[in-house]
Scaffold this active site. Structure first.
Site: not given
Length: 542
Positions: A266-268, A294, A213, A328
């Site tokens: 992606g995001s935390t 990550e 995705k 990041c």
């Protein structure tokens, strides 16, 4: 023990980087490809079991720096397409895993050569147009790093295959390096085309099959990646790409009993949700899914009074503002001693004021647009907050304009409060916050740096004093998974600085090294006894 009877992959080295000097042949060639691509309207399907699936539910792909220019449209998948992709991956796995490891590896080595040669301009141009990266940032990411991932992973795989256990007289011991049982879900971000290619390719090289995705704001380069994988001979169903809304994809695929792993960048909060969803329902899975993530960062630069101001300023201007701070690893907070601050400030402000900002088609532009309106609006709220604060000020930049593209000026905030909002929270944009400390507060400020963020992705220290370098590195040992001494905290190179961080920044499984590959393998120990015993009695029984 090392086995010598393993085919050797081609000699590996990092892909040379094109400099794209003005009027050079590679510059003219890339610009020509950009011009051609800008005139086309890409029709980007889902790729399921080798078939191009067009759902009719489409989203436009636009240039962030000129959002009225539509580059094409992507077909969005839903529950039906996601389930079909997972079923295709399961169907393909046995035959794919049964191939000799070197045959699977050859597909991705061929893909690397295609990216290095006939598709180099295409992958760079797609990244520049669709993700608003300048020519150099696209080159080091979309071309070189992706090529490096594919080639170095082949080399690391060969090394893993060579490691076999010791055998004793009459016994032959072996390790069978199997893929995981089930499918791997790869979820990738917009900001690095290399990550988008690597996250599905790494498990696939090792015999796994994948549902990928990609980010909705990276679809043009994702389309090129799938075209290259197919041109390289990737069999149907091995990597299935479905553009889908994140919650829809999670609801469809995370509950499946045959989920073998999630490869995520992606995001935390999103990764924490995946972790909770998998962990909270662990009994439903056929095996324990591997979760490799990550996530966010609040990456630091910390200077000692012995640091050279010019190198600190350069590290900040590059580390904070290349690719509009949307790495990041981008420098987002800095701790500068008062004794060198005036010199650092003078060069940093002068550098930023010299930046050119605009379209990626103009190769003299250092700064381009942030990825979309949502990102623009979020970053602007931080700038509005700073403008209203009494303990922080903007010393350069701070202006925003989204009338044509999503442009935000590179911005430096100076705060007297080391716990200020922009010192703690991930912004993911061209905003750097600096705290100027007094030399007698050096140790306390080191503690602030270590404890001032929940993240631990990248960080950099600057000093000439070797004792201080050792001391700072020890004090900040757990503050960053990728740690830099007298260099900016960005630009990790595959095979040289394996990438990943701890704390809220991820599982630190180090993409760009063999460590990441082990996560997608399930070893089987095989013991063969040549002359087995036929009596249970041991000699000690007399």
């Amino acid at each position: 023990m090392i086995s010598a009877n393993i085919p050797q992959t081609p000699a590996v080295k990092n892909e040379p980087i094109n400099a794209y000097l003005p009027d050079s042949p590679e510059t003219k060639s890339l610009q020509q490809t950009m011009d051609q691509m800008a005139k086309q309207h890409a029709d980007i399907p889902c790729y399921i079991d080798g078939q191009e699936i067009r759902t009719g539910q489409i989203e436009n792909v636009v240039m962030p720096h000129n959002h009225q220019h539509v580059l094409g449209h992507a077909h969005i998948g839903g529950e039906k397409e996601l389930q079909a992709a997972a079923n295709a991956a399961i169907k393909a796995q046995h035959e794919w895993a049964a191939l000799p490891w070197q045959s699977r590896t050859a597909v991705f080595l061929k893909a690397a050569d295609l990216f290095a040669g006939p598709y180099r301009n295409a992958i760079n141009a797609a990244t520049m147009h669709g993700q608003s990266k300048n020519c150099y940032q696209a080159e080091i990411d979309a071309a070189c790093e992706l090529i490096d991932f594919l080639r170095f992973n082949a080399y690391f795989y060969q090394q893993i295959m060579q490691h076999q256990p010791v055998s004793s007289p009459g016994v032959w011991n072996q390790l069978d390096w199997r893929p995981l049982e089930g499918f791997v879900m790869a979820i990738t971000p917009f900001n690095f085309t290399a990550i988008a290619g690597n996250l599905p390719a790494t498990p696939a090289m090792l015999g796994n099959t994948v549902v990928w995705k990609p980010s909705g704001t990276q679809m043009l380069s994702a389309h090129v990646i799938m075209q290259v994988f197919k041109a390289a001979g990737l069999p149907d169903g091995v990597i299935n790409m479905v553009a889908a809304d994140g919650p829809v994809a999670g609801a469809a695929l995370l509950p499946r009993a045959d989920l073998a792993g999630v490869h995520f960048t992606g995001s935390t909060p999103t990764f924490q949700h995946i972790y909770a969803e998998v962990g909270g329902h662990i009994s439903r899975y056929r095996s324990y899914p591997r979760l490799v993530g990550e996530t966010g960062g609040k990456d630091f630069v910390f200077a000692h009074q012995s640091a050279v101001p010019e190198t600190v300023a350069t590290a900040l201007s590059r580390g904070a503002f290349e690719y509009q701070g949307q790495k990041c690893s981008a420098a987002s907070r800095a701790y500068i001693p008062a004794s060198i601050w005036s010199a650092v400030k003078a060069q940093l402000v002068a550098d930023i004021q010299s930046f050119k900002m605009g379209s990626t088609r103009d190769f003299s532009n250092f700064i381009n647009a942030v990825i979309d309106e949502r990102a623009f609006d979020k970053i602007k709220t931080y700038l509005d907050y700073v403008n209203q604060a009494s303990d922080a000020e903007i010393i350069v930049g701070g202006q925003c304009d989204k009338s044509e593209g999503y442009f935000i000026e590179p911005t430096v905030v100076v705060t007297s409060n080391p716990q200020f909002k922009t010192m703690r929270e991930e912004i993911f944009g061209p905003v750097l916050t600096i705290y100027v400390y007094q030399e007698n507060d050096f140790e306390d400020t080191l503690d602030l740096c270590d404890q001032g963020s929940m993240y631990a992705l990248t960080g950099a220290i600057f000093a000439q004093d070797r004792y201080m370098i050792n001391h700072m590195a020890d004090k900040l040992r757990n503050a960053a998974g990728n740690f830099y001494i007298n260099d900016k905290p960005t630009g990790a190179v595959v095979g040289q600085q394996p990438f990943g961080g701890g704390r809220a920044s991820g599982t630190n499984d180090k993409a760009g090294s063999a460590l990441n590959l082990y996560r997608w393998l399930s070893p089987r120990t095989i013991k063969e006894t040549f002359v087995p015993p036929n009596d249970y009695r041991y000699p000690f029984l007399g």
